[in-house]
Design an enzyme around this catalytic site. Structure first.
Site, mmCIF file in Angstrom:
data_model
loop_
_atom_site.group_PDB
_atom_site.id
_atom_site.type_symbol
_atom_site.label_atom_id
_atom_site.label_comp_id
_atom_site.label_asym_id
_atom_site.label_seq_id
_atom_site.Cartn_x
_atom_site.Cartn_y
_atom_site.Cartn_z
ATOM 1 N N CYS A 69 0.798 -1.241 0.000
ATOM 2 C CA CYS A 69 0.000 0.000 0.000
ATOM 3 C C CYS A 69 0.825 1.283 0.000
ATOM 4 O O CYS A 69 0.681 2.105 -0.902
ATOM 5 C CB CYS A 69 -0.929 0.009 1.203
ATOM 6 S SG CYS A 69 -2.254 -1.186 1.043
ATOM 7 N N LYS B 278 6.799 -7.490 6.263
ATOM 8 C CA LYS B 278 6.500 -7.291 7.681
ATOM 9 C C LYS B 278 6.224 -8.661 8.293
ATOM 10 O O LYS B 278 6.075 -9.647 7.555
ATOM 11 C CB LYS B 278 5.304 -6.351 7.853
ATOM 12 C CG LYS B 278 3.979 -6.930 7.332
ATOM 13 C CD LYS B 278 2.850 -5.925 7.374
ATOM 14 C CE LYS B 278 2.320 -5.742 8.771
ATOM 15 N NZ LYS B 278 1.074 -4.932 8.775
ATOM 16 N N ARG C 223 5.890 -7.927 -1.379
ATOM 17 C CA ARG C 223 5.786 -6.681 -2.138
ATOM 18 C C ARG C 223 6.536 -5.539 -1.438
ATOM 19 O O ARG C 223 6.276 -5.233 -0.278
ATOM 20 C CB ARG C 223 4.314 -6.313 -2.362
ATOM 21 C CG ARG C 223 3.707 -7.174 -3.459
ATOM 22 C CD ARG C 223 2.262 -6.894 -3.662
ATOM 23 N NE ARG C 223 1.446 -7.465 -2.603
ATOM 24 C CZ ARG C 223 0.118 -7.385 -2.565
ATOM 25 N NH1 ARG C 223 -0.522 -6.734 -3.516
ATOM 26 N NH2 ARG C 223 -0.558 -7.939 -1.577
HETATM 27 C C1 UDX Z 1 -0.722 -0.117 5.592
HETATM 28 C C2 UDX Z 1 -1.647 0.741 6.473
HETATM 29 O O1 UDX Z 1 -1.217 0.640 7.837
HETATM 30 C C3 UDX Z 1 -3.098 0.325 6.319
HETATM 31 O O2 UDX Z 1 -3.929 1.197 7.064
HETATM 32 C C4 UDX Z 1 -3.459 0.401 4.830
HETATM 33 O O3 UDX Z 1 -4.793 -0.032 4.627
HETATM 34 C C5 UDX Z 1 -2.515 -0.468 4.008
HETATM 35 O O4 UDX Z 1 -1.164 -0.052 4.240
HETATM 36 P P1 UDX Z 1 0.378 -2.531 5.769
HETATM 37 O O5 UDX Z 1 1.070 -2.194 4.484
HETATM 38 O O6 UDX Z 1 -0.242 -3.874 5.915
HETATM 39 O O7 UDX Z 1 -0.775 -1.465 6.078
HETATM 40 O O8 UDX Z 1 1.487 -2.445 6.936
HETATM 41 P P2 UDX Z 1 1.975 -1.472 8.085
HETATM 42 O O9 UDX Z 1 2.073 -2.287 9.297
HETATM 43 O O10 UDX Z 1 1.212 -0.220 8.191
HETATM 44 O O11 UDX Z 1 3.460 -1.150 7.594
HETATM 45 C C6 UDX Z 1 3.738 -0.575 6.322
HETATM 46 C C7 UDX Z 1 5.233 -0.385 6.170
HETATM 47 O O12 UDX Z 1 5.715 0.632 7.028
HETATM 48 C C8 UDX Z 1 6.050 -1.627 6.501
HETATM 49 O O13 UDX Z 1 7.126 -1.703 5.603
HETATM 50 C C9 UDX Z 1 6.557 -1.351 7.911
HETATM 51 O O14 UDX Z 1 7.747 -2.027 8.218
HETATM 52 C C10 UDX Z 1 6.802 0.143 7.824
HETATM 53 N N1 UDX Z 1 6.755 0.804 9.135
HETATM 54 C C11 UDX Z 1 5.605 0.834 9.841
HETATM 55 C C12 UDX Z 1 7.898 1.424 9.623
HETATM 56 O O15 UDX Z 1 8.967 1.408 8.991
HETATM 57 N N2 UDX Z 1 7.831 2.074 10.817
HETATM 58 C C13 UDX Z 1 6.672 2.139 11.551
HETATM 59 O O16 UDX Z 1 6.691 2.755 12.641
HETATM 60 C C14 UDX Z 1 5.536 1.486 11.050
#
Ligand code: UDX
Length: 438
Positions: A258, A318, A325
């Site tokens: 996303c 994650k 992706r």
């Molecule tokens: C995200 C949004 O949180 C969600 O609301 C939306 O609908 C889709 O995109 P997602 O991609 O599943 O969800 O994962 P998320 O846990 O939010 O992490 C996204 C990315 O940001 C990951 O690569 C994660 O490692 C990174 N991240 C997240 C950080 O580097 N630091 C953080 O503090 C939080």
């Protein structure tokens, strides 16, 4: 209520199962017969915690069905949710081909007053074209609404059952009432807005979170220059209620299905309306380049990658998913191989997916456990905070046979640096002072 969900990816399957669990009659529709066969047998074609159990329970109760046929599913549907993919086109714009195809396929079978909700992420203004194409195929009156989705992978079922808010982008009063009724069991705040605001809201939420991560990554980089510790810095700023303590961990940049895509799309949309000189283009650029900048930095620290045995821990983007992706591993491993390193890769779940993606190039081995990946390694690169990877007692690993210290590169500050105080370790975090103070 009779609900049809079109598209059986993450969002589609979770949505279908959750609405079925509220007692609705739900049909999941996809043009891929293999997916439909699997789902009908209670098999989820990707990994998502709790989903298989929920799917099987709803199939068993007769609330949930799957089909490939629009003619079978659509005529009874009061609400149709389109949750098909919207990949980014090469210029960064959202490619709406699948959304258009789904809407055109369903249009001829609509019952009067049916509500067609677009859950897929689409740029504001997309409804004009979608509506025009549908109206060319049917005289039946219908309503188009936007129902953006905010679930996260790895916690999709829980996020869907307990959302912070539900957004209904619609201007038709009767449809709004129906959608409010459908969403009542969630007992979550309902935000009713015009469709364009719902669409813009989805992009804004993801772009805001992505820039927050980019921001803290840049602060972390500055901390490395001056003896500050980014974990302490977030503590300092987090007490400000306007800022908060959450969603602040630094690393190699954001990944997943996303954020990278949505930021690129918002940037492309800004350019298309003549506002390309803005934040979104910059966030995307900073995130794209971050891994390579950090890898250069690590290369200098460890004295070059050539000939080094590097354990790469965490292949998915994650924890609790096998989704690759925009996972850091997909840039880090090819880079290490190109630089002549011997890579031992480990992930609790995503090895098969990674093998399918990259195969078995020379220099890459897949390890069967954390220990197998790390024992002989000169450098350990911890990319993802899987519990198994952060709970592992690295301090107990045998010392390297050549008597040299081993590097632990904890890209997300997930480990206790105290594990690495022995002379046989060198520890590198992101934006923490520990490395300097040793
Ligand atoms: C995200 C949004 O949180 C969600 O609301 C939306 O609908 C889709 O995109 P997602 O991609 O599943 O969800 O994962 P998320 O846990 O939010 O992490 C996204 C990315 O940001 C990951 O690569 C994660 O490692 C990174 N991240 C997240 C950080 O580097 N630091 C953080 O503090 C939080």
């Amino acid at each position: 209520m009779h609900v049809v969900v079109i598209g059986t990816g993450f969002v589609g399957v979770v949505t279908a199962a959750v609405f079925a669990s509220f007692g609705n009659q739900v049909t999941g529709l996809d043009i891929d017969p293999q997916k439909i066969t699997k789902l009908s047998q209670g098999e989820v074609p990707f990994h998502e915690p709790q989903l298989t159990e929920m799917l099987q329970a709803q199939l068993g109760q007769g609330n949930l069905h799957f089909t490939t046929e629009y003619a079978e599913a659509i005529p009874a549907a009061e609400v149709i949710m389109v949750a098909v993919g919207t990949p980014s086109a090469p210029d960064g714009n959202a490619d709406l081909t699948y959304v258009h195809k789904a809407c055109e396929s369903l249009a001829p079978y609509l019952q009067p007053g049916a509500i067609v909700c677009i859950k897929s992420t689409v740029p504001p203004g997309s409804f004009t074209e979608i509506s025009k194409k549908m109206k060319a195929l049917t005289d039946t009156p219908f309503v188009l609404a936007s129902l953006p989705e905010f679930l996260r992978e790895g916690s999709a079922v829980n996020d869907t059952l307990h959302p912070d808010r539900l957004v209904i982008g619609c201007t038709d009063p009767t449809a709004i009432e129906t959608l409010k009724q459908l969403h009542e069991p969630f007992q979550a705040p309902l935000v009713v807005v015009r469709p364009e605001s719902a669409q813009m809201g989805k992009y804004s939420a993801n772009a805001y979170l992505a820039q927050r991560i980019t921001f803290i990554n840049q602060i972390a980089d500055l901390c490395e220059e001056n003896g500050a510790d980014v974990e302490e810095v977030t503590h300092v700023i987090g007490y400000d209620k306007r800022i908060g303590n959450h969603y602040w961990y630094p690393g190699l940049g954001y990944g997943g299905s996303c954020f990278p895509k949505d930021v690129k799309e918002l940037a492309a949309y800004s350019r298309s309306v003549g506002q390309g000189y803005n934040l979104f283009n910059k966030i995307d650029e900073l995130n794209e380049n971050r891994i390579f900048i950090k890898m250069k930095e690590y290369e200098q620290l460890v004295g070059g990658w050539e000939g080094k045995r590097v354990a790469v821990l965490g292949l998915s983007f994650k924890p609790h998913t096998d989704d690759l992706r925009v996972a850091p591993s997909t840039k880090v491993i090819p880079h290490l191989l190109h630089e002549g390193a011997q890579v031992l890769a480990y992930d609790p779940l995503a090895i098969p997916a990674f093998q399918q993606w990259l195969g078995q190039p020379e220099g890459l081995e897949y390890a069967s456990s954390v220990a197998a990946a790390c024992t002989e390694a000169d450098v350990i690169l911890l990319l993802i905070e899987w519990p198994e990877l952060i709970e592992y007692p690295y301090g107990d690993l045998p010392d390297r046979t050549n008597g040299q210290p081993r590097w632990m590169i904890d890209t997300r500050n997930q480990l206790d640096p105290q594990q690495f105080t022995s002379e046989m370790w060198q520890y590198k975090s992101t934006g923490r002072t520990y490395d300097r103070e040793r």
